[in-house]
Enzyme design. Sequence first.
Site, PDB file in Angstrom:
ATOM      1  N   ARG A  81       5.208  10.740  24.140  1.00 48.20           N
ATOM      2  CA  ARG A  81       5.235   9.291  23.928  1.00 48.20           C
ATOM      3  C   ARG A  81       6.673   8.838  23.711  1.00 48.20           C
ATOM      4  NH1 ARG A  81       1.577   8.037  19.144  1.00 48.20           N
ATOM      5  NH2 ARG A  81      -0.051   8.553  20.646  1.00 48.20           N
ATOM      6  N   ARG A 150       6.569   4.268  13.213  1.00 48.53           N
ATOM      7  CA  ARG A 150       6.391   4.491  14.646  1.00 48.53           C
ATOM      8  C   ARG A 150       6.914   3.304  15.461  1.00 48.53           C
ATOM      9  NH1 ARG A 150       0.778   7.912  15.464  1.00 48.53           N
ATOM     10  NH2 ARG A 150       1.220   9.538  13.928  1.00 48.53           N
ATOM     11  N   LYS A 215       1.292   8.173   8.970  1.00 50.62           N
ATOM     12  CA  LYS A 215       2.027   7.303   9.893  1.00 50.62           C
ATOM     13  C   LYS A 215       2.175   5.899   9.317  1.00 50.62           C
ATOM     14  CE  LYS A 215      -2.331   6.579  12.365  1.00 50.62           C
ATOM     15  NZ  LYS A 215      -3.064   6.869  13.607  1.00 50.62           N
ATOM     16  N   LYS A 217       3.162   1.758  10.602  1.00 47.99           N
ATOM     17  CA  LYS A 217       3.287   0.909  11.778  1.00 47.99           C
ATOM     18  C   LYS A 217       3.757  -0.491  11.407  1.00 47.99           C
ATOM     19  CE  LYS A 217      -0.288   3.475  14.275  1.00 47.99           C
ATOM     20  NZ  LYS A 217      -1.588   3.405  14.978  1.00 47.99           N
ATOM     21  N   CYS A 435      -8.915   3.447  24.465  1.00 50.62           N
ATOM     22  CA  CYS A 435      -7.976   4.545  24.221  1.00 50.62           C
ATOM     23  C   CYS A 435      -8.172   5.612  25.298  1.00 50.62           C
ATOM     24  CB  CYS A 435      -8.192   5.132  22.836  1.00 50.62           C
ATOM     25  SG  CYS A 435      -9.743   6.047  22.658  1.00 50.62           S
ATOM     26  N   CYS A 441      -7.557  13.970  24.680  1.00 55.13           N
ATOM     27  CA  CYS A 441      -7.418  13.798  23.232  1.00 55.13           C
ATOM     28  C   CYS A 441      -8.324  14.769  22.496  1.00 55.13           C
ATOM     29  CB  CYS A 441      -7.746  12.372  22.825  1.00 55.13           C
ATOM     30  SG  CYS A 441      -7.619  12.101  21.036  1.00 55.13           S
ATOM     31  N   CYS A 480     -13.126   7.909  19.249  1.00 56.32           N
ATOM     32  CA  CYS A 480     -13.296   8.389  17.876  1.00 56.32           C
ATOM     33  C   CYS A 480     -12.940   7.252  16.937  1.00 56.32           C
ATOM     34  CB  CYS A 480     -12.415   9.626  17.620  1.00 56.32           C
ATOM     35  SG  CYS A 480     -10.690   9.245  17.261  1.00 56.32           S
ATOM     36  N   CYS A 484      -7.165   3.809  17.874  1.00 57.75           N
ATOM     37  CA  CYS A 484      -6.009   3.589  18.739  1.00 57.75           C
ATOM     38  C   CYS A 484      -6.142   2.333  19.597  1.00 57.75           C
ATOM     39  CB  CYS A 484      -5.786   4.808  19.627  1.00 57.75           C
ATOM     40  SG  CYS A 484      -5.274   6.286  18.706  1.00 57.75           S
TER      41      CYS A 484
END
Length: 571
Positions: A81, A150, A215, A217, A435, A441, A480, A484
């Site tokens: 990414r 991120r 993470k 954001k 996603c 994934c 899931c 995302c």
Amino acid sequence: MVKKALTAPDGPPSDVEDIKEKSDYLRGTLKEVMLDPISAGIPDDDNRLMKHHGSYLQDDRDLRNERQKQKLEPAYQFMLRVRLPGGIATSKQWLVMDELAHKYGNGTLKLTTRETFQLHGILKWNMKKTIQDIHSTMLDTIAACGDVNRNVMCTSNPYQSDVHHEVYELAKKLSDDLLPQTRAYHEIWLDEEKVAATPDTEVEPMYGPLYLPRKFKIGVVVPPANDIDVFSQDLGFIAIIKNNQLVGFNVAIGGGMGMTHGDTLTYPQLAKVIGFCTPEQVVEIAKQVITIQRDYGNRSVRKNARFKYTVDRLGLENVKEELERRLGFTLLDARDYHFDHNGDRYGWVKGINGRWHYTMFVEGGRITDDDYPLMTGIREIAKVHAGDLRLTANQNLIIGNVTTHKKKQIEQLMQEFGISDGQQFSALRRSSMACVALPTCGLAMAEAERYLPRLIDRIEEILEENGLSDKEITIRMTGCPNGCARHALGEIGFIGKSRGKYNMYLGAAFDGSRLSKLYRENVGEEDILKELGSLLPLYAKEREENEHFGDFVIRAGIVKETTDGTNFNAQ
């Protein structure tokens, strides 16, 4: 009354905290294991560190059972990414990413919901060369994943180009100023020589040796478009404009979409506005919010480690007070603002600088030639386009800053390769997001990107029968519950439970300001179509003027309103 001191949760640190602590600032043994010719994979500890370098080890799950029968290791590959603040790339950068997708990847590009590129299918032996080629275009993959800040998002579609440019420059500054300071990335991938650290060297003055608990954001948005879903961010800045000038930002904290099936202590949450700041204060506010999460986030239970849980546990006002203490100044009262929607506006828009901007529809964000020559067409446009290419938070693409002279040539290329704004599709399809999910994934429980278009094929029949083909309804699907595709902000949302089965959610706000609510659990395609076959005709007949589907299902009592993430799981 003495105020109780803020504290972090008790409990032993998780295994990831131990991995980070022993990693020598994200180095681990990555340099050595990437040279190991025995396996196409890497050990789990190093894969946990790999995230901070912008990559995950994956395997092709379509091949997993067959390879297991043949006693072969999984078909390991890496997802890579790029860090691309604001989603803006040059034509040259696009062409390099296109080339790398074919040279080292699976021949496609994925436009992510955080406005950046993902390459899939990269073999271990090609990772270093791929990162070096990306670096040659003045891009990198640092901190695109991992327990750090991120990719910083900002409004893509240039309703007001001067303000957008100013916001974009701020997003870039946030991205650069909040990067990890360790030189591990440069040593491992770019062959920089390691320099011995002195005992008093402060390697990570903001993150510290353990980085963040999870993470983080950040998004910066320009109303009236909430195209980045600012309330889904750990930290959001909402631009306030007066007399066509940027005067500052409302600050919102504590958003996040991830949850865990069956765990009521986890939930999606919306960020809440805590005040107003000037543009000059934005970076320092971001730094201090990050240090609060560093100091008080949950390092024992990663499922409860996001900043949203820190804010909810400590209390919004307490976190605001601690932020202002660290800043040394008080936030001003929040200013008025208004959002119309959280989608993209398709087609040509003329900016106030006289340049043109074209938003094209890219289903699922997948750039490929599988259905029509989309990838080839964009490649040919990039060869002649002197402006930029903007990746949107809704997985679409904007050909930006097109001169009037070049506009005709680009339109001819669009026609030649079948590139369009998607007007031939239903408004529901144009408002869809999915996603990656299967097959790459490792967290996916069900299909998303590969399946949602086929499901929409059948839903479109219901829409057409009820005169709703042109009615915008946001629909989102994830394989899931990690969020995302920001499923909890879809007016119709699906979260994968198992192969072919989903939890179905309804009732989010069209402008991204309200979460959805569980409507049906563990349903397959026929049940989904049966439910929508009842709900959509009811909406067509009984909706009020200009009433969005998410508002209708709440008013009609079909689902209860989710007033806060903490009651997301309440029935």
